[in-house]
Design a protein around this motif. Structure first.
Motif, short mmCIF file in Angstrom:
data_model
loop_
_atom_site.label_atom_id
_atom_site.label_comp_id
_atom_site.label_asym_id
_atom_site.label_seq_id
_atom_site.Cartn_x
_atom_site.Cartn_y
_atom_site.Cartn_z
N UNK A 237 -36.86 -33.96 -23.09
CA UNK A 237 -36.21 -33.20 -22.11
C UNK A 237 -34.87 -33.92 -21.80
N UNK A 238 -35.07 -35.22 -21.33
CA UNK A 238 -33.71 -36.22 -21.25
C UNK A 238 -32.41 -35.62 -22.31
N UNK A 239 -32.71 -35.31 -23.71
CA UNK A 239 -32.12 -35.06 -25.11
C UNK A 239 -31.53 -33.44 -24.23
N UNK A 240 -31.52 -33.16 -24.05
CA UNK A 240 -31.04 -31.77 -24.00
C UNK A 240 -30.44 -31.62 -21.68
N UNK A 241 -30.70 -32.46 -21.84
CA UNK A 241 -30.60 -32.26 -20.21
C UNK A 241 -28.84 -33.61 -20.53
N UNK A 242 -29.03 -34.89 -21.24
CA UNK A 242 -28.55 -34.80 -21.68
C UNK A 242 -26.37 -34.55 -22.03
N UNK A 243 -27.32 -33.89 -23.15
CA UNK A 243 -26.28 -33.27 -23.87
C UNK A 243 -25.33 -31.91 -22.68
N UNK A 244 -25.99 -30.97 -22.28
CA UNK A 244 -25.65 -30.30 -20.75
C UNK A 244 -24.69 -31.35 -20.22
N UNK A 245 -25.66 -32.72 -19.52
CA UNK A 245 -24.55 -33.62 -18.60
C UNK A 245 -23.17 -34.52 -19.12
N UNK A 246 -23.02 -34.13 -20.85
CA UNK A 246 -22.49 -34.71 -21.19
C UNK A 246 -20.80 -33.70 -21.81
N UNK A 247 -21.09 -32.10 -22.00
CA UNK A 247 -20.50 -31.39 -22.50
C UNK A 247 -20.23 -30.33 -21.22
N UNK A 248 -21.12 -30.45 -20.16
CA UNK A 248 -20.59 -29.35 -19.11
C UNK A 248 -18.94 -28.88 -18.73
N UNK A 260 -31.35 -26.48 -9.05
CA UNK A 260 -31.40 -27.12 -8.59
C UNK A 260 -32.46 -27.73 -7.93
N UNK A 261 -33.67 -28.25 -8.00
CA UNK A 261 -34.31 -28.24 -6.75
C UNK A 261 -34.90 -29.53 -6.39
N UNK A 262 -34.00 -30.58 -5.59
CA UNK A 262 -34.32 -32.07 -5.24
C UNK A 262 -34.81 -31.96 -4.12
N UNK A 263 -35.09 -32.68 -3.93
CA UNK A 263 -35.92 -33.55 -2.52
C UNK A 263 -35.13 -34.50 -1.82
N UNK A 271 -31.75 -27.27 -2.31
CA UNK A 271 -31.40 -26.50 -3.16
C UNK A 271 -29.28 -27.65 -3.34
N UNK A 272 -29.54 -28.36 -4.90
CA UNK A 272 -28.40 -29.08 -5.50
C UNK A 272 -27.69 -28.19 -6.08
N UNK A 273 -25.74 -28.70 -5.64
CA UNK A 273 -25.26 -27.73 -7.13
C UNK A 273 -24.97 -28.36 -7.89
N UNK A 274 -24.17 -28.37 -8.32
CA UNK A 274 -23.99 -28.65 -9.91
C UNK A 274 -23.31 -29.87 -10.32
N UNK A 275 -22.41 -30.12 -9.24
CA UNK A 275 -22.26 -32.21 -9.46
C UNK A 275 -23.66 -32.82 -8.75
#
Length: 281
Positions: A237-248, A260-263, A271-275
């Motif tokens: 999952x981190x592979x896909x997330x890292x691609x999103x994070x690197x290229x967004x 994104x649901x955080x705590x 609910x958190x934003x993209x940042x």
């Protein structure tokens, strides 16, 4: 080979209650050697045992009521990331996100999303091309079947509500045509019923992990690169997330951020934003 597994269990028990996600900066992919084609029973038993260990009386933060609201934001083809606290299989899987899921929608939702724009009968195509998956998705259940994922039993189809029984959850949406998304769903459904990939090798098609299924579904559509670790082609999952994070924020970006649901500090969902999603560890 068996000593590696015994060491893993011993170390996992030591670290479990601190919910540490790495073993001396090594992941399961580094620790476990490539397995023979016919997995030895003891190795499968050990990995299955680790995946079952968690705190039995712990209630996940995301409730069924929240899941029903989240469903309204979903579209067929969406990619889901999840993380549940106090699961033993958090140990050894790289990154914060521990599981990935493909949202298909019900057969009716698939028809509603694809039929008009593509001038097709999507559910009929699924019935013809993947009758086994179609039959299973047609079951009348209390919780409609809307996702395809890979867990201990292998490639399974489940309800979105079941997928949401976690503490953290995020969704991203491939910036692809509806035709590509439908083909991705169709490809994933063709693997329904296949076993779990205890060898963690994304180049094989006879068994799958959660991220391998998404990789194969969107192969030649999303530019997801595999990692070579311990003589295997690995994706997590981190592979896909890292691609999103690197290229967004670049022209290479292939995804839309959905939610994104955080705590918070009081362990309540927020609910958190993209940042916050990009900067979350």
């Amino acid at each position: 080979m068996g000593k590696n597994y015994l060491k893993l269990i011993s170390k996992a028990k030591e670290l479990h209650y601190n919910n540490i996600t790495k073993l001396k900066d090594k992941t399961l992919f580094h620790i476990l050697p490539p397995l023979p084609k016919q997995v030895k029973p003891i190795q499968k038993i050990v990995l299955d045992t680790i995946s079952y260990l968690n705190l039995p009386f712990y209630e996940n933060a995301i409730t069924k009521e929240i899941a029903l609201e989240l469903h309204k934001k979903m579209e067929p083809g969406d990619i889901i990331f999840t993380r549940a606290k106090w699961h033993m299989n958090n140990i050894g899987i790289p990154g914060f996100w521990k599981h990935s899921v493909l949202f298909t929608g019900t057969l009716d939702e698939i028809d509603k999303y694809f039929n008009k724009d593509l001038q097709i009968n999507a559910s009929q195509i699924i019935k013809e091309k993947v009758p086994k998956a179609y039959e299973y998705m047609s079951k009348s259940l209390k919780c409609p079947l809307r996702i395809i994922e890979v867990k201990r039993p292998g490639v399974i189809i489940k309800s979105f509500e079941e997928c949401c029984k976690v503490d953290y959850l995020a969704v991203i949406r491939p910036l692809l045509s509806k035709k590509d998304k439908f083909n991705a769903i169709l490809k994933s459904l063709k693997h329904f019923g296949k076993p779990y990939d205890y060898n963690f090798d994304a180049k094989t098609d006879d068994a799958f992990t959660c991220s391998e299924l998404i990789f194969k579904a969107y192969k030649n559509m999303l530019n997801i690169e595999l990692k070579e670790i311990n003589k295997r082609s690995i994706i997590s999952p981190d592979t896909i997330y890292s691609k999103f994070k690197k290229e967004f924020y670049t022209p290479k970006n292939q995804f839309e951020f959905v939610f994104f649901i955080d705590q918070d500090k009081e362990k309540k969902i927020v609910f958190q934003d993209i940042k916050n999603f990009i900067n979350h560890n």
